[in-house]
Motif scaffolding. Structure first.
Motif, PDB file in Angstrom:
ATOM      1  N   GLY A  52       0.875  -1.236  -0.030  1.00  0.00           N
ATOM      2  CA  GLY A  52      -0.110   0.058   0.082  1.00  0.00           C
ATOM      3  C   GLY A  52       0.649   1.307   0.038  1.00  0.00           C
ATOM      4  N   GLY A  53       0.461   2.121   0.964  1.00  0.00           N
ATOM      5  CA  GLY A  53       1.116   3.556   1.040  1.00  0.00           C
ATOM      6  C   GLY A  53       2.223   3.478   1.854  1.00  0.00           C
ATOM      7  N   ALA A  54       2.967   2.163   2.383  1.00  0.00           N
ATOM      8  CA  ALA A  54       3.947   2.214   3.334  1.00  0.00           C
ATOM      9  C   ALA A  54       5.209   2.845   2.829  1.00  0.00           C
ATOM     10  CB  ALA A  54       4.216   0.753   3.852  1.00  0.00           C
ATOM     11  N   ASN A  55       5.453   2.364   1.549  1.00  0.00           N
ATOM     12  CA  ASN A  55       6.944   3.204   1.205  1.00  0.00           C
ATOM     13  C   ASN A  55       6.764   4.656   1.112  1.00  0.00           C
ATOM     14  OD1 ASN A  55       8.246   0.858   0.506  1.00  0.00           O
ATOM     15  ND2 ASN A  55       7.078   0.438  -1.333  1.00  0.00           N
ATOM     16  N   TRP A  56       5.551   5.241   0.656  1.00  0.00           N
ATOM     17  CA  TRP A  56       5.455   6.625   0.734  1.00  0.00           C
ATOM     18  C   TRP A  56       5.401   7.306   2.088  1.00  0.00           C
ATOM     19  CZ3 TRP A  56       5.832   9.495  -3.545  1.00  0.00           C
ATOM     20  CH2 TRP A  56       5.689   8.864  -4.755  1.00  0.00           C
ATOM     21  N   ALA A  57       4.901   6.465   2.965  1.00  0.00           N
ATOM     22  CA  ALA A  57       4.952   7.031   4.453  1.00  0.00           C
ATOM     23  C   ALA A  57       6.444   7.034   5.010  1.00  0.00           C
ATOM     24  CB  ALA A  57       3.974   6.116   5.170  1.00  0.00           C
ATOM     25  N   GLN A  58       7.177   5.952   4.525  1.00  0.00           N
ATOM     26  CA  GLN A  58       8.601   5.757   4.989  1.00  0.00           C
ATOM     27  C   GLN A  58       9.399   6.862   4.328  1.00  0.00           C
ATOM     28  OE1 GLN A  58      10.277   2.185   3.940  1.00  0.00           O
ATOM     29  NE2 GLN A  58      12.428   2.872   4.489  1.00  0.00           N
ATOM     30  N   LEU A  59       8.890   7.297   3.316  1.00  0.00           N
ATOM     31  CA  LEU A  59       9.765   8.342   2.299  1.00  0.00           C
ATOM     32  C   LEU A  59       9.507   9.698   3.461  1.00  0.00           C
ATOM     33  CD1 LEU A  59      10.051   9.270  -1.292  1.00  0.00           C
ATOM     34  CD2 LEU A  59       9.126  10.966   0.374  1.00  0.00           C
ATOM     35  N   VAL A  60       8.299  10.113   3.902  1.00  0.00           N
ATOM     36  CA  VAL A  60       8.242  11.371   4.571  1.00  0.00           C
ATOM     37  C   VAL A  60       8.743  11.361   5.932  1.00  0.00           C
ATOM     38  CG1 VAL A  60       6.152  12.647   5.574  1.00  0.00           C
ATOM     39  CG2 VAL A  60       5.945  11.676   3.314  1.00  0.00           C
ATOM     40  N   ALA A  61       8.713  10.248   6.202  1.00  0.00           N
ATOM     41  CA  ALA A  61       9.654  10.195   7.680  1.00  0.00           C
ATOM     42  C   ALA A  61      10.900   9.743   7.688  1.00  0.00           C
ATOM     43  CB  ALA A  61       8.936   9.033   8.617  1.00  0.00           C
ATOM     44  N   ASP A  62      11.558   9.542   6.684  1.00  0.00           N
ATOM     45  CA  ASP A  62      12.962   9.459   6.528  1.00  0.00           C
ATOM     46  C   ASP A  62      13.820  10.175   6.397  1.00  0.00           C
ATOM     47  OD1 ASP A  62      15.370   8.222   5.711  1.00  0.00           O
ATOM     48  OD2 ASP A  62      14.701   7.310   3.782  1.00  0.00           O
ATOM     49  N   ALA A  63      14.516  10.577   7.582  1.00  0.00           N
ATOM     50  CA  ALA A  63      15.617  11.731   7.783  1.00  0.00           C
ATOM     51  C   ALA A  63      16.672  11.720   6.803  1.00  0.00           C
ATOM     52  CB  ALA A  63      16.137  11.578   9.275  1.00  0.00           C
ATOM     53  N   ARG A  64      17.066  10.573   6.440  1.00  0.00           N
ATOM     54  CA  ARG A  64      18.296  10.433   5.721  1.00  0.00           C
ATOM     55  C   ARG A  64      17.907  10.870   3.987  1.00  0.00           C
ATOM     56  NH1 ARG A  64      22.705   6.923   5.332  1.00  0.00           N
ATOM     57  NH2 ARG A  64      23.029   7.370   7.431  1.00  0.00           N
ATOM     58  N   MET A  65      16.640  10.619   3.826  1.00  0.00           N
ATOM     59  CA  MET A  65      16.369  11.114   2.429  1.00  0.00           C
ATOM     60  C   MET A  65      16.156  12.561   2.525  1.00  0.00           C
ATOM     61  SD  MET A  65      13.599  12.695   0.383  1.00  0.00           S
ATOM     62  CE  MET A  65      12.320  12.631   1.554  1.00  0.00           C
ATOM     63  N   TRP A  66      15.698  13.511   3.548  1.00  0.00           N
ATOM     64  CA  TRP A  66      15.614  14.492   3.377  1.00  0.00           C
ATOM     65  C   TRP A  66      17.048  15.296   3.700  1.00  0.00           C
ATOM     66  CZ3 TRP A  66      11.246  16.502   2.194  1.00  0.00           C
ATOM     67  CH2 TRP A  66      10.122  16.148   2.283  1.00  0.00           C
ATOM     68  N   GLU A  67      17.871  14.651   4.197  1.00  0.00           N
ATOM     69  CA  GLU A  67      19.350  15.115   4.068  1.00  0.00           C
ATOM     70  C   GLU A  67      20.025  15.067   2.738  1.00  0.00           C
ATOM     71  OE1 GLU A  67      23.595  13.987   6.257  1.00  0.00           O
ATOM     72  OE2 GLU A  67      22.091  12.737   6.446  1.00  0.00           O
ATOM     73  N   ALA A  68      19.601  13.948   2.037  1.00  0.00           N
ATOM     74  CA  ALA A  68      20.130  13.825   0.629  1.00  0.00           C
ATOM     75  C   ALA A  68      19.339  14.886  -0.299  1.00  0.00           C
ATOM     76  CB  ALA A  68      19.707  12.450   0.236  1.00  0.00           C
ATOM     77  N   LEU A  69      18.314  15.072  -0.133  1.00  0.00           N
ATOM     78  CA  LEU A  69      17.501  16.225  -0.691  1.00  0.00           C
ATOM     79  C   LEU A  69      18.161  17.567  -0.608  1.00  0.00           C
ATOM     80  CD1 LEU A  69      15.171  17.203  -2.630  1.00  0.00           C
ATOM     81  CD2 LEU A  69      13.761  17.472  -0.557  1.00  0.00           C
TER      82      LEU A  69
END
Length: 291
Positions: A52-69
């Protein structure tokens, strides 16, 4: 009995090959990526499972992703700004028909034929702390010492990666700006010369306004390419030291192929695409670019 003959003057017939390629290499992969973002691969069972939307929920909560962005946006802003300024400055210098200037313009294309991975390897050697040419020059100028190698220091690694991008793609901006400068009408410049306008005034009041659309198109093309940059970081630092050069594309690649998280990797790719589409369309609207 009359046999039907295929009419070759119909435009859709000639568009069929291009349409087939567009569907096969763009539409189908995009739809598959969207489908994959709602699934996840399980290594033990070796199957894709609906999450389902688990991957998208993980993306929003992923601190490493926001750092990479954040790192990607910093890389994007600095590199694009430098390339535009240097590109325009060099284009103005080369906008001449004197002997030798054509040869100089030809030399600019040499960096563009070098594969980005090879360019990254070249600068990996140039910035080497032991025998790198750039390192030696900076040490002689007192700007660097051997205790702070460029690519192994968190505060300088991103600048070392940006240097190769600027070196390789500034000539691309130069060639676009040169083409734009060569297409400008001569009448405004002749009138400015008669009025005694300075070179800076001519550039600010005539050249920049007339070059606005050309600059906008160049920024759009390079901006999209810079935002999805992967080769230089992968070859030169692999995201290190630590996470100081961890871009969004590298993080997406790592999640997909190193951690075998196909669904989350697809989600990161779609998120990158979404950012590019939003920013690019906003820029097109603001700059009033017409295709």
């Amino acid at each position: 009995m009359r046999v039907g003959v295929l009419s070759w003057d119909r435009p859709w017939i000639w568009l069929l090959p291009l349409t087939a390629m567009l569907v096969a290499f763009t539409i189908v992969p995009l739809l598959y990526n969207i489908w994959l973002s709602f699934h996840e691969y399980h290594t033990f069972s070796r199957e894709l499972r609906w999450v389902g939307g688990a991957n998208w929920a993980q993306l929003v909560a992923d601190a490493r992703m926001w750092e990479a962005l954040g790192i990607t946006l910093f890389y994007f802003a600095v590199t694009l700004t430098v390339q535009v300024i240097l590109g325009m400055a060099i284009a103005l210098l080369l906008d001449d028909d004197e002997i030798g200037f054509g040869f100089l313009r030809t030399l600019l294309t040499l960096t563009l034929v070098v594969p980005p991975a090879i360019a990254g390897m070249m600068f990996l050697l140039i910035e080497d702390p032991e025998f790198g040419v750039l390192t030696y020059v900076l040490e002689q100028l007192g700007l660097l010492d051997k205790t702070t190698p460029i690519l192994a220091t968190a505060s300088t690694a991103i600048w070392g990666v940006m240097l190769v991008d600027i070196w390789q793609w500034t000539p691309f901006m130069v060639l676009i700006f040169l083409a734009g400068l060569r297409s400008l009408p001569p009448e405004p410049y002749e009138a400015a010369m008669l009025d005694g306008a300075s070179a800076f005034t001519v550039f600010r009041r005539i050249t920049l306004p007339l070059m606005q659309k050309v600059i906008a198109v160049a920024v759009l093309i390079r901006g999209i390419d810079i935002f999805r940059m992967f080769d230089y970081v992968f070859v030169m630092t692999s995201g290190g030291p630590g996470t100081s050069t961890y871009t969004l594309s590298l993080y997406s690649w790592q999640q997909t192929f190193s951690f075998i998280k196909w669904g989350y990797g697809a989600t990161l790719s779609l998120f990158t695409l979404l950012i590019i589409l939003i920013v690019a369309n906003l820029f097109i609207w603001v700059a009033k670019v017409r295709w």
